[in-house]
Write a protein that holds these residues in place. Structure first.
Motif, PDB file in Angstrom:
ATOM      1  N   GLU A 293      -2.848  -2.138  34.118  1.00 39.91           N
ATOM      2  CA  GLU A 293      -3.750  -2.084  35.265  1.00 39.91           C
ATOM      3  C   GLU A 293      -3.350  -0.963  36.217  1.00 39.91           C
ATOM      4  OE1 GLU A 293      -3.456  -6.045  36.712  1.00 39.91           O
ATOM      5  OE2 GLU A 293      -4.636  -6.895  35.055  1.00 39.91           O
ATOM      6  N   TRP A 294      -2.038  -0.791  36.424  1.00 37.77           N
ATOM      7  CA  TRP A 294      -1.590   0.292  37.302  1.00 37.77           C
ATOM      8  C   TRP A 294      -1.987   1.644  36.707  1.00 37.77           C
ATOM      9  CZ3 TRP A 294       1.268   4.708  37.235  1.00 37.77           C
ATOM     10  CH2 TRP A 294       1.637   5.244  38.473  1.00 37.77           C
ATOM     11  N   ALA A 295      -1.807   1.806  35.415  1.00 37.88           N
ATOM     12  CA  ALA A 295      -2.150   3.070  34.758  1.00 37.88           C
ATOM     13  C   ALA A 295      -3.635   3.383  34.890  1.00 37.88           C
ATOM     14  CB  ALA A 295      -1.748   3.016  33.289  1.00 37.88           C
ATOM     15  N   LEU A 296      -4.481   2.369  34.747  1.00 38.14           N
ATOM     16  CA  LEU A 296      -5.917   2.595  34.866  1.00 38.14           C
ATOM     17  C   LEU A 296      -6.315   2.950  36.292  1.00 38.14           C
ATOM     18  CD1 LEU A 296      -7.318  -0.282  32.602  1.00 38.14           C
ATOM     19  CD2 LEU A 296      -7.002   2.132  32.022  1.00 38.14           C
ATOM     20  N   ARG A 297      -5.588   2.420  37.268  1.00 41.04           N
ATOM     21  CA  ARG A 297      -5.891   2.742  38.672  1.00 41.04           C
ATOM     22  C   ARG A 297      -5.324   4.101  39.083  1.00 41.04           C
ATOM     23  NH1 ARG A 297      -4.111  -2.579  39.529  1.00 41.04           N
ATOM     24  NH2 ARG A 297      -2.214  -1.754  40.479  1.00 41.04           N
ATOM     25  N   HIS A 298      -4.270   4.548  38.400  1.00 38.63           N
ATOM     26  CA  HIS A 298      -3.589   5.799  38.772  1.00 38.63           C
ATOM     27  C   HIS A 298      -3.403   6.674  37.527  1.00 38.63           C
ATOM     28  CE1 HIS A 298      -2.299   2.640  41.649  1.00 38.63           C
ATOM     29  NE2 HIS A 298      -2.445   3.594  42.549  1.00 38.63           N
ATOM     30  N   PRO A 299      -4.498   7.105  36.919  1.00 37.95           N
ATOM     31  CA  PRO A 299      -4.375   7.824  35.645  1.00 37.95           C
ATOM     32  C   PRO A 299      -3.622   9.143  35.753  1.00 37.95           C
ATOM     33  CG  PRO A 299      -6.624   7.962  36.494  1.00 37.95           C
ATOM     34  CD  PRO A 299      -5.914   6.952  37.329  1.00 37.95           C
ATOM     35  N   HIS A 300      -3.765   9.854  36.863  1.00 37.11           N
ATOM     36  CA  HIS A 300      -3.112  11.162  36.977  1.00 37.11           C
ATOM     37  C   HIS A 300      -1.608  11.005  37.197  1.00 37.11           C
ATOM     38  CE1 HIS A 300      -7.052  12.924  36.978  1.00 37.11           C
ATOM     39  NE2 HIS A 300      -7.412  12.152  37.985  1.00 37.11           N
ATOM     40  N   GLU A 301      -1.225   9.994  37.948  1.00 36.46           N
ATOM     41  CA  GLU A 301       0.201   9.736  38.126  1.00 36.46           C
ATOM     42  C   GLU A 301       0.824   9.210  36.833  1.00 36.46           C
ATOM     43  OE1 GLU A 301       1.101   7.799  42.091  1.00 36.46           O
ATOM     44  OE2 GLU A 301      -1.099   7.979  42.196  1.00 36.46           O
ATOM     45  N   TYR A 302       0.068   8.403  36.097  1.00 32.19           N
ATOM     46  CA  TYR A 302       0.560   7.929  34.808  1.00 32.19           C
ATOM     47  C   TYR A 302       0.746   9.117  33.859  1.00 32.19           C
ATOM     48  CZ  TYR A 302       1.011   5.306  30.477  1.00 32.19           C
ATOM     49  OH  TYR A 302       1.486   4.806  29.275  1.00 32.19           O
ATOM     50  N   ALA A 303      -0.223  10.030  33.861  1.00 37.60           N
ATOM     51  CA  ALA A 303      -0.121  11.204  33.003  1.00 37.60           C
ATOM     52  C   ALA A 303       1.071  12.067  33.395  1.00 37.60           C
ATOM     53  CB  ALA A 303      -1.405  12.020  33.068  1.00 37.60           C
ATOM     54  N   LEU A 304       1.414  12.085  34.676  1.00 36.66           N
ATOM     55  CA  LEU A 304       2.555  12.871  35.129  1.00 36.66           C
ATOM     56  C   LEU A 304       3.847  12.378  34.488  1.00 36.66           C
ATOM     57  CD1 LEU A 304       3.881  14.960  37.034  1.00 36.66           C
ATOM     58  CD2 LEU A 304       3.951  13.162  38.783  1.00 36.66           C
TER      59      LEU A 304
END
Length: 228
Positions: free
Chosen positions: A101-112
């Motif tokens: 859920e965190w990744a879906l809400r913060h995709p660019h930070e997850y990609a980082l």
């Protein structure tokens, strides 16, 4: 408030504003395109002023990486803590769901933190602790199962000492000489592999119910870990 306290507060606020602006640039340009000068222009600051807070682009990237790892870890820890301690499968499911859920809400930070490496950037040691928060959380769940879960579901009972770094199992809070550390690492990497495939579109037209698919995967991982 003293003068030094006021200065510290202003510095903390400006540091946060710079980091927030950098996250916006991260979403628009990607990590490789992050520029201190561009961040300074958005904030109406001189480049020299921004450099007083972050001496280089890499220092700013490190700040964003640590904050992303910590935010992800905090979300997972908060979800896991809300589950009854004896419900080990529920704790594992809550951890995995919260990470997704965190990744879906913060995709660019997850990609980082879980996407392609940033050219020319080498993560410093300061990122190691934040990066390991979810891995250690998974290990605590496994360790709380206590003796008797080291055989998993039809898997080999003994670990291969040549596969993992010496002393890693003890560092993870798991018994040496069993396959538990190997399985915990398998679950950890499988979780982020599954999240990454969904987030980056690799399971489009393959999986049609991602949340339910994750829950099914968690059940299989729990079997592998020998969770009751």
């Amino acid at each position: 408030m003293t003068a030094s306290g006021a200065r510290a507060r202003v510095r903390a606020e400006l540091t946060r504003e710079i980091a927030d602006a950098a996250r916006r640039h991260l979403a628009a340009e990607g990590a490789a395109g992050l520029s201190l000068r561009a961040v300074a222009r958005e904030l109406g600051m001189a480049s020299s002023a921004v450099y007083r807070y972050f001496p280089s682009r890499d220092d700013l990237l490190t700040r964003l990486i640590i904050e992303a790892y910590d935010a992800l870890g905090e979300a997972a820890e908060r979800a896991e803590a809300a589950v009854e301690r004896a419900d080990l499968r529920g704790r594992l499911r809550a951890t995995c769901r919260a990470a997704r859920e965190w990744a879906l809400r913060h995709p660019h930070e997850y990609a980082l933190v879980y996407g392609s490496p940033v050219p020319g950037y080498a993560a410093p040691e300061a990122t190691i602790g934040p990066a390991g928060r979810i891995g250690l959380l998974l290990c605590r769940i496994v360790a709380d199962a206590g003796p008797g879960n080291d055989e998993g579901s039809g898997a080999e009972p003994a670990g291969d000492p040549g596969l993992l770094a010496p002393g890693l199992a003890a560092l993870m809070g798991l018994p040496e000489g069993t396959a538990l550390a190997e399985r915990a690492i398998l679950v950890w990497t499988s979780l982020f592999g599954l999240i990454g495939f969904e987030l980056f579109g690799h399971t489009n037209n393959v999986v049609v119910a991602h949340e339910e698919f994750l829950d099914r995967a968690v059940d299989r991982w729990a079997d592998e870990l020998g969770l009751p």
